[in-house]
Design a protein around this motif. Sequence first.
Motif, PDB file in Angstrom:
ATOM      1  N   UNK A 190       0.777  -1.057  -0.094  1.00 34.67           N
ATOM      2  CA  UNK A 190       0.076   0.062  -0.002  1.00 34.67           C
ATOM      3  C   UNK A 190       0.848   1.149   0.099  1.00 34.67           C
ATOM      4  N   UNK A 191       0.807   2.065  -0.839  1.00 33.69           N
ATOM      5  CA  UNK A 191       1.294   3.481  -0.892  1.00 33.69           C
ATOM      6  C   UNK A 191       0.582   4.349  -0.379  1.00 33.69           C
ATOM      7  N   UNK A 192       0.864   5.073   0.777  1.00 32.75           N
ATOM      8  CA  UNK A 192       0.006   6.024   1.388  1.00 32.75           C
ATOM      9  C   UNK A 192       0.587   7.318   1.441  1.00 32.75           C
ATOM     10  N   UNK A 193      -0.162   8.239   1.182  1.00 34.53           N
ATOM     11  CA  UNK A 193       0.176   9.816   1.645  1.00 34.53           C
ATOM     12  C   UNK A 193      -0.836  10.390   2.525  1.00 34.53           C
ATOM     13  N   UNK A 194      -0.251  10.952   3.587  1.00 33.32           N
ATOM     14  CA  UNK A 194      -1.218  11.812   4.563  1.00 33.32           C
ATOM     15  C   UNK A 194      -1.196  13.302   4.122  1.00 33.32           C
ATOM     16  N   UNK A 195      -2.254  13.901   3.828  1.00 36.34           N
ATOM     17  CA  UNK A 195      -2.259  15.378   3.685  1.00 36.34           C
ATOM     18  C   UNK A 195      -2.293  15.909   4.908  1.00 36.34           C
ATOM     19  N   UNK A 196      -1.298  16.774   5.342  1.00 38.57           N
ATOM     20  CA  UNK A 196      -1.038  17.136   6.511  1.00 38.57           C
ATOM     21  C   UNK A 196      -1.876  18.543   6.836  1.00 38.57           C
ATOM     22  N   UNK A 218       1.166  10.107  -6.882  1.00 35.34           N
ATOM     23  CA  UNK A 218       1.828   8.811  -6.681  1.00 35.34           C
ATOM     24  C   UNK A 218       2.006   8.093  -7.735  1.00 35.34           C
ATOM     25  N   UNK A 219       0.817   8.113  -8.493  1.00 35.98           N
ATOM     26  CA  UNK A 219       0.818   7.531  -9.881  1.00 35.98           C
ATOM     27  C   UNK A 219       1.973   7.981 -10.691  1.00 35.98           C
ATOM     28  N   UNK A 220       2.349   9.195 -10.699  1.00 37.20           N
ATOM     29  CA  UNK A 220       3.240   9.602 -11.629  1.00 37.20           C
ATOM     30  C   UNK A 220       4.714   9.078 -11.188  1.00 37.20           C
TER      31      UNK A 220
END
Length: 297
Positions: A190-196, A218-220
């Motif tokens: 799982x590739x995850x980013x949290x918008x702070x 993420x896709x790019x």
Amino acid sequence: MFKKILLATTGSTASFGAARVAFDMAKRYGSEVTIFHVLGVPTKAYSQIVNDVRTGEEVEVDDDYRSWVEEEIKTTYAKQLEGLDNVRIVLTTGAPSREILREARSMDADLIVMGASSGDSSRFQRGYPGSTLQKVAKAARCPVLTVHRESASYWGGFSNILFGTDFSKQALSAFKFALRTARELDCDLTIFHALDISGKVLDQNEIEENLIAARARIRETYVPLMGDFKNYDIEVWEGSPYVEIVKLAREKHVDLVVMAHHTRELDPEKARIGSTVEQVIVRANCPVVSVSKPDKV
């Protein structure tokens, strides 16, 4: 990929979780494990009198003392050592972080496994990792796997990996390690980013636009690097990053969290372990790997 594991242990209860994971990995993946223990810091250069790293008391390191400590280690980990042949015990004196790094380079370790504190965990429970972990994680040429909570060591191997990214240059090395692990061990990733948005008041439309942009990024950034690897998922949430990472890890029953050691564009030799990684280590219910340098990923 985990051919050589360096288990840095104090022999205290604070390192039991890390030891459990290291020995379990050895059995599952056929790894060679080096149990590494620093007896103490010499009171004077080349002195046999050292300050014990656990008690702070002065002890004389002679052959009898070394034999006693080695026997204590074998007794402490007797159950975990059953069925393991490729294990060696290394004892030394010196500054713990320096000696751990030296041994890791000497044996060309693929992974360093250690607890988050040396024994007195009261400071760490308030959200601060021990100084030894700080120094090792910063300078290690291989990834460092940390287990703090006892519950984080009860697992069944790697099958579900969570990679947390902030899109920094350092995060790319952590991603390569996560992808390689997922590919070689047939794991979901799982590739995850949290918008702070902590401490911010944002319009909901703006939040949603940022979430869409992060997913596209993420896709790019990462998807083109995965080739034929298809066992991945993308998640983007808003909130406090460490809270969202820990929350997602629990919801998806993640076995391993992988993150960059630090996030800002800093010289790795000067960068302190990031506050988000610190908090994830404190709270995660699974082992956490920090990646500082790209050498072994």
